[in-house]
Design a protein around this motif. Structure first.
Motif, PDB file in Angstrom:
ATOM      1  N   ILE D  47       0.950 -12.026  15.742  1.00  4.23           N
ATOM      2  CA  ILE D  47       1.131 -10.675  16.292  1.00  4.23           C
ATOM      3  C   ILE D  47       2.397 -10.039  15.720  1.00  4.23           C
ATOM      4  CG2 ILE D  47       1.536  -9.365  18.413  1.00  4.23           C
ATOM      5  CD1 ILE D  47      -0.292 -11.387  19.836  1.00  4.23           C
ATOM      6  N   ALA D  48       3.482 -10.824  15.651  1.00  4.71           N
ATOM      7  CA  ALA D  48       4.742 -10.277  15.148  1.00  4.71           C
ATOM      8  C   ALA D  48       4.615  -9.889  13.674  1.00  4.71           C
ATOM      9  CB  ALA D  48       5.858 -11.295  15.338  1.00  4.71           C
ATOM     10  N   THR D  49       3.913 -10.713  12.901  1.00  3.12           N
ATOM     11  CA  THR D  49       3.755 -10.413  11.481  1.00  3.12           C
ATOM     12  C   THR D  49       2.894  -9.168  11.294  1.00  3.12           C
ATOM     13  OG1 THR D  49       3.894 -12.791  11.076  1.00  3.12           O
ATOM     14  CG2 THR D  49       3.161 -11.434   9.258  1.00  3.12           C
ATOM     15  N   PHE D  50       1.848  -9.057  12.115  1.00  2.00           N
ATOM     16  CA  PHE D  50       0.996  -7.861  12.095  1.00  2.00           C
ATOM     17  C   PHE D  50       1.858  -6.617  12.328  1.00  2.00           C
ATOM     18  CE2 PHE D  50      -1.813  -4.648  13.774  1.00  2.00           C
ATOM     19  CZ  PHE D  50      -3.047  -4.877  13.195  1.00  2.00           C
ATOM     20  N   ILE D  51       2.722  -6.668  13.339  1.00  2.00           N
ATOM     21  CA  ILE D  51       3.572  -5.511  13.661  1.00  2.00           C
ATOM     22  C   ILE D  51       4.526  -5.213  12.504  1.00  2.00           C
ATOM     23  CG2 ILE D  51       5.371  -4.653  15.213  1.00  2.00           C
ATOM     24  CD1 ILE D  51       3.991  -6.306  17.441  1.00  2.00           C
ATOM     25  N   LEU D  52       5.160  -6.259  11.939  1.00  2.00           N
ATOM     26  CA  LEU D  52       6.067  -6.094  10.799  1.00  2.00           C
ATOM     27  C   LEU D  52       5.387  -5.342   9.655  1.00  2.00           C
ATOM     28  CD1 LEU D  52       8.107  -9.325   9.989  1.00  2.00           C
ATOM     29  CD2 LEU D  52       8.963  -7.011  10.350  1.00  2.00           C
ATOM     30  N   ILE D  53       4.153  -5.771   9.329  1.00  2.00           N
ATOM     31  CA  ILE D  53       3.431  -5.146   8.220  1.00  2.00           C
ATOM     32  C   ILE D  53       3.110  -3.692   8.556  1.00  2.00           C
ATOM     33  CG2 ILE D  53       1.285  -5.215   6.868  1.00  2.00           C
ATOM     34  CD1 ILE D  53       1.439  -8.225   6.899  1.00  2.00           C
ATOM     35  N   MET D  54       2.776  -3.443   9.826  1.00  2.00           N
ATOM     36  CA  MET D  54       2.468  -2.071  10.231  1.00  2.00           C
ATOM     37  C   MET D  54       3.705  -1.161  10.124  1.00  2.00           C
ATOM     38  SD  MET D  54      -0.579  -1.784  10.418  1.00  2.00           S
ATOM     39  CE  MET D  54      -2.178  -1.722  11.178  1.00  2.00           C
ATOM     40  N   VAL D  55       4.883  -1.691  10.481  1.00  2.00           N
ATOM     41  CA  VAL D  55       6.121  -0.922  10.332  1.00  2.00           C
ATOM     42  C   VAL D  55       6.325  -0.567   8.862  1.00  2.00           C
ATOM     43  CG1 VAL D  55       8.617  -0.948  10.525  1.00  2.00           C
ATOM     44  CG2 VAL D  55       7.255  -2.109  12.248  1.00  2.00           C
ATOM     45  N   VAL D  56       6.148  -1.563   8.012  1.00  2.00           N
ATOM     46  CA  VAL D  56       6.397  -1.364   6.601  1.00  2.00           C
ATOM     47  C   VAL D  56       5.373  -0.393   6.010  1.00  2.00           C
ATOM     48  CG1 VAL D  56       6.434  -2.529   4.392  1.00  2.00           C
ATOM     49  CG2 VAL D  56       7.593  -3.530   6.335  1.00  2.00           C
ATOM     50  N   TRP D  57       4.111  -0.499   6.435  1.00  2.00           N
ATOM     51  CA  TRP D  57       3.102   0.455   5.970  1.00  2.00           C
ATOM     52  C   TRP D  57       3.545   1.883   6.302  1.00  2.00           C
ATOM     53  CZ3 TRP D  57       0.101   4.464   7.707  1.00  2.00           C
ATOM     54  CH2 TRP D  57      -0.905   4.901   6.841  1.00  2.00           C
ATOM     55  N   TYR D  58       4.048   2.033   7.527  1.00  2.00           N
ATOM     56  CA  TYR D  58       4.468   3.364   7.975  1.00  2.00           C
ATOM     57  C   TYR D  58       5.560   3.919   7.061  1.00  2.00           C
ATOM     58  CZ  TYR D  58       5.729   7.109  11.166  1.00  2.00           C
ATOM     59  OH  TYR D  58       5.980   8.340  11.710  1.00  2.00           O
ATOM     60  N   ASN D  59       6.537   3.074   6.723  1.00  2.00           N
ATOM     61  CA  ASN D  59       7.627   3.537   5.867  1.00  2.00           C
ATOM     62  C   ASN D  59       7.138   3.797   4.436  1.00  2.00           C
ATOM     63  OD1 ASN D  59       9.678   3.591   7.802  1.00  2.00           O
ATOM     64  ND2 ASN D  59       9.884   1.371   7.688  1.00  2.00           N
ATOM     65  N   HIS D  60       6.262   2.908   3.959  1.00  2.00           N
ATOM     66  CA  HIS D  60       5.662   3.094   2.637  1.00  2.00           C
ATOM     67  C   HIS D  60       4.934   4.448   2.590  1.00  2.00           C
ATOM     68  CE1 HIS D  60       2.904   2.322  -0.770  1.00  2.00           C
ATOM     69  NE2 HIS D  60       3.788   1.439  -1.171  1.00  2.00           N
ATOM     70  N   HIS D  61       4.213   4.721   3.646  1.00  2.00           N
ATOM     71  CA  HIS D  61       3.440   5.956   3.750  1.00  2.00           C
ATOM     72  C   HIS D  61       4.353   7.182   3.693  1.00  2.00           C
ATOM     73  CE1 HIS D  61       2.678   8.888   7.014  1.00  2.00           C
ATOM     74  NE2 HIS D  61       1.600   9.133   6.323  1.00  2.00           N
ATOM     75  N   ILE D  62       5.494   7.133   4.428  1.00  2.00           N
ATOM     76  CA  ILE D  62       6.413   8.279   4.430  1.00  2.00           C
ATOM     77  C   ILE D  62       6.986   8.497   3.030  1.00  2.00           C
ATOM     78  CG2 ILE D  62       8.653   9.106   5.246  1.00  2.00           C
ATOM     79  CD1 ILE D  62       8.037   7.945   7.932  1.00  2.00           C
ATOM     80  N   ILE D  63       7.453   7.406   2.405  1.00  2.00           N
ATOM     81  CA  ILE D  63       8.057   7.526   1.084  1.00  2.00           C
ATOM     82  C   ILE D  63       7.074   8.102   0.070  1.00  2.00           C
ATOM     83  CG2 ILE D  63       9.047   6.219  -0.833  1.00  2.00           C
ATOM     84  CD1 ILE D  63      10.057   4.188   1.166  1.00  2.00           C
ATOM     85  N   PHE D  64       5.858   7.550   0.052  1.00  2.00           N
ATOM     86  CA  PHE D  64       4.899   7.985  -0.967  1.00  2.00           C
ATOM     87  C   PHE D  64       4.341   9.371  -0.683  1.00  2.00           C
ATOM     88  CE2 PHE D  64       4.037   5.002  -4.384  1.00  2.00           C
ATOM     89  CZ  PHE D  64       4.807   3.921  -3.996  1.00  2.00           C
ATOM     90  N   THR D  65       4.210   9.738   0.583  1.00  2.00           N
ATOM     91  CA  THR D  65       3.718  11.091   0.888  1.00  2.00           C
ATOM     92  C   THR D  65       4.702  12.123   0.361  1.00  2.00           C
ATOM     93  OG1 THR D  65       2.591  10.286   2.853  1.00  2.00           O
ATOM     94  CG2 THR D  65       3.017  12.653   2.752  1.00  2.00           C
ATOM     95  N   ASN D  66       6.003  11.841   0.500  1.00  2.00           N
ATOM     96  CA  ASN D  66       7.013  12.818   0.100  1.00  2.00           C
ATOM     97  C   ASN D  66       7.332  12.774  -1.396  1.00  2.00           C
ATOM     98  OD1 ASN D  66       7.145  13.624   2.727  1.00  2.00           O
ATOM     99  ND2 ASN D  66       8.831  12.235   3.241  1.00  2.00           N
ATOM    100  N   ALA D  67       7.082  11.627  -2.036  1.00  2.00           N
ATOM    101  CA  ALA D  67       7.420  11.510  -3.459  1.00  2.00           C
ATOM    102  C   ALA D  67       6.522  12.399  -4.302  1.00  2.00           C
ATOM    103  CB  ALA D  67       7.272  10.065  -3.900  1.00  2.00           C
ATOM    104  N   LYS D  68       7.127  13.125  -5.240  1.00  2.00           N
ATOM    105  CA  LYS D  68       6.316  13.932  -6.149  1.00  2.00           C
ATOM    106  C   LYS D  68       6.153  13.227  -7.492  1.00  2.00           C
ATOM    107  CE  LYS D  68       7.111  18.201  -3.917  1.00  2.00           C
ATOM    108  NZ  LYS D  68       8.351  18.833  -3.505  1.00  2.00           N
ATOM    109  N   THR D  69       7.154  12.449  -7.883  1.00  2.00           N
ATOM    110  CA  THR D  69       7.112  11.779  -9.178  1.00  2.00           C
ATOM    111  C   THR D  69       7.163  10.264  -8.974  1.00  2.00           C
ATOM    112  OG1 THR D  69       8.530  13.582  -9.888  1.00  2.00           O
ATOM    113  CG2 THR D  69       8.147  11.818 -11.481  1.00  2.00           C
TER     114      THR D  69
END
Lengths: 188, 188, 188, 188
Positions: D47-69
């Motif tokens: 469960i903890a690892t699942f949550i960790l990966i979900m946190v990281v997905w969220y941050n990955h998503h923010i970075i890539f959504t905003n990145a233009k290059t």
């Protein structure tokens, strides 16, 4: 053909193949560092194969992003390439189980060799359909094939060196194609 | 219904099913060529099933690309088709384990037969909703069903011939539908 | 939040969960029909769970297609829902292994119950953020919860009836929500 | 680079990794609650690892959504991050098998630590290419690294506390980054 749907379908299969590799990794047989290191061959094969697939994904991505036309033949060459790719976890796992025998090593080389050939066929088909497209890493294939032969010979005589050559090859491909691409960018 | 999301979801399931097939492949029981060839039945079943699924993906892709309207019934027929498809790795693995018995072979035929029927139902639903859509390979289904019957009979009496017929059928479908499509392209 | 990326990520996880279910199916222990039928409980649990997930995907799809605004809370409720969903293959496999015991059955009911509750919470969050959105099957949840209680009671006293109730419930939900939707379409 | 295709490919791999975690969960060895609870360490790690990966997905998503290059280096840092991530199910499963030993715990910490470092490298690369982009949770990394050290020390001396710290860390990251984000939203 709907290129976007084919690319997404292909990516899903590549994503699964690359992740299944890790499922095939044998779990260390005890809680010690030695038990982990005893699996070093599997770890090396796994990491190198992961890198190989990532290189190929990158090239597949460049070709398909630039291609404007694809047809039924493209689809079947892409499927052949995926079929051969699906044998990579199978052959990596066989090689991990018998790292000191020649046959599983040569089988691994044969599978990745045919996989590269099918990729080249796929590239040629797309080049024909899109005459203004320039294939990336076009001149890399002969070099690649030579290192496959070398690897097969190593597996035949000193299997352990064959295994060690896999990450060297994977690293060489990553660095080699980076140099080629930088040079090309410089020219333009 | 959001067609794009349904298609992407369907493709993810097909990608997993086609890749799980290889997970079911038994690893050779030793490092020799003979150990690999001892699994030839599994390999034949695996490759032929991979091709079968790729043919069906291609047809699914044509139907859904051209369809403008889909509804709740389309969704459930598509789900039924996916459910039957998810039994293919299960039945291929059962058949691989007992290649000399009639029942697993007939079960494999039954699963792929019902899978084809559900696909035809799905196609009819989409034809009704999109009257100007012409189903690809429409006339192929009776021929397909005849070869399923033939295959079931073979499994009943000479199981080994049933296994050999699977790749023959898969190849026949690929070539047959290529001929049909080329002829149609020629007419237009 | 990028709704499209979240939906695609969610769909990939659902596609894997629904396909992993079949990996958990025990292979028949012999080449006979009886060996296949001996696994009838697993087959029933598998098919019913597949249908349950497909119903839920359909509702998830409707809610997210219509939602214009989602936020961080939506993401975490969606993740909670996915976490609970990921326990479904685990609990279905435990139930298949001990079909005559109360505990695995009640655990399966508890997992699917919490999964439904988390879905309802997700729906409420989206309703708050999108006031003009009407949740589909809103009134179905109390009915669903009653049948979960019934199922838990059955598992406690007559486990076999609990297993049989799973497909009945799944079928009931499919038919029930089809009726509700048709009635609503009729009104508009 | 085609950002959309890279993001979709990355998401497919994350979806598979997060779902494979549950495949590694050992099935309870009997039909009782005690058999289920005997696996509590595995459940907590999962469960903890699942949550960790979900946190990281969220941050990955923010970075890539905003990145233009993005460029070739982005691709390879993303691949390195995915490679390290693919070891998470492997190390979680090793830790589950030997929860009372120091080495598998420290290996788990090392894998998730390197995974966080590669993510930070990926973030820096994107920051350089997109100067107006502000990395989310930028100040969280030193804190994260301190808790990794603490966790490694715990695994060395009292493994059981190391396991318990995993969900505490995962929960702390979720809550911590929610606070940071809310404060930032308040400022704007």
């Amino acid at each position: 053909m709907n290129k976007e749907r084919l690319v997404a379908f292909t990516d899903a299969i590549i994503a699964i193949v690359v992740t299944l590799l890790v499922l095939e990794l044998p779990r260390p047989d005890g809680p010690s560092i030695n038990a982990l290191l005893a699996e070093w061959r599997s770890l090396v094969i796994y990491i190198a194969t992961f890198i190989l697939i990532m290189v190929v994904w990158y090239n597949h991505h460049i070709i398909f992003t630039n291609a404007k036309t694809i047809n039924r033949t493209t689809y079947w060459l892409n499927s052949l390439w995926l079929l051969l790719q699906s044998f990579i976890p199978f052959s990596a796992s066989w090689l991990s189980a018998y790292p000191q025998s020649a046959t599983p090593g040569i089988f691994y080389v044969a599978v990745t060799f045919l996989w590269a050939v099918s990729f080249q066929l796929l590239g040629r088909n797309i080049e024909k359909l899109n005459p203004d497209l320039i294939m990336p890493n076009r001149y890399a294939f002969p070099l690649l094939y030579i290192s496959y032969v070398l690897e097969a010979v190593l597996f035949l005589f000193i299997p352990i060196l064959g295994i060690i050559l896999i990450p060297v090859m994977a690293g060489g491909i990553v660095i080699g194609s980076a140099i080629v691409e930088r040079r090309r960018d410089h020219k333009n």
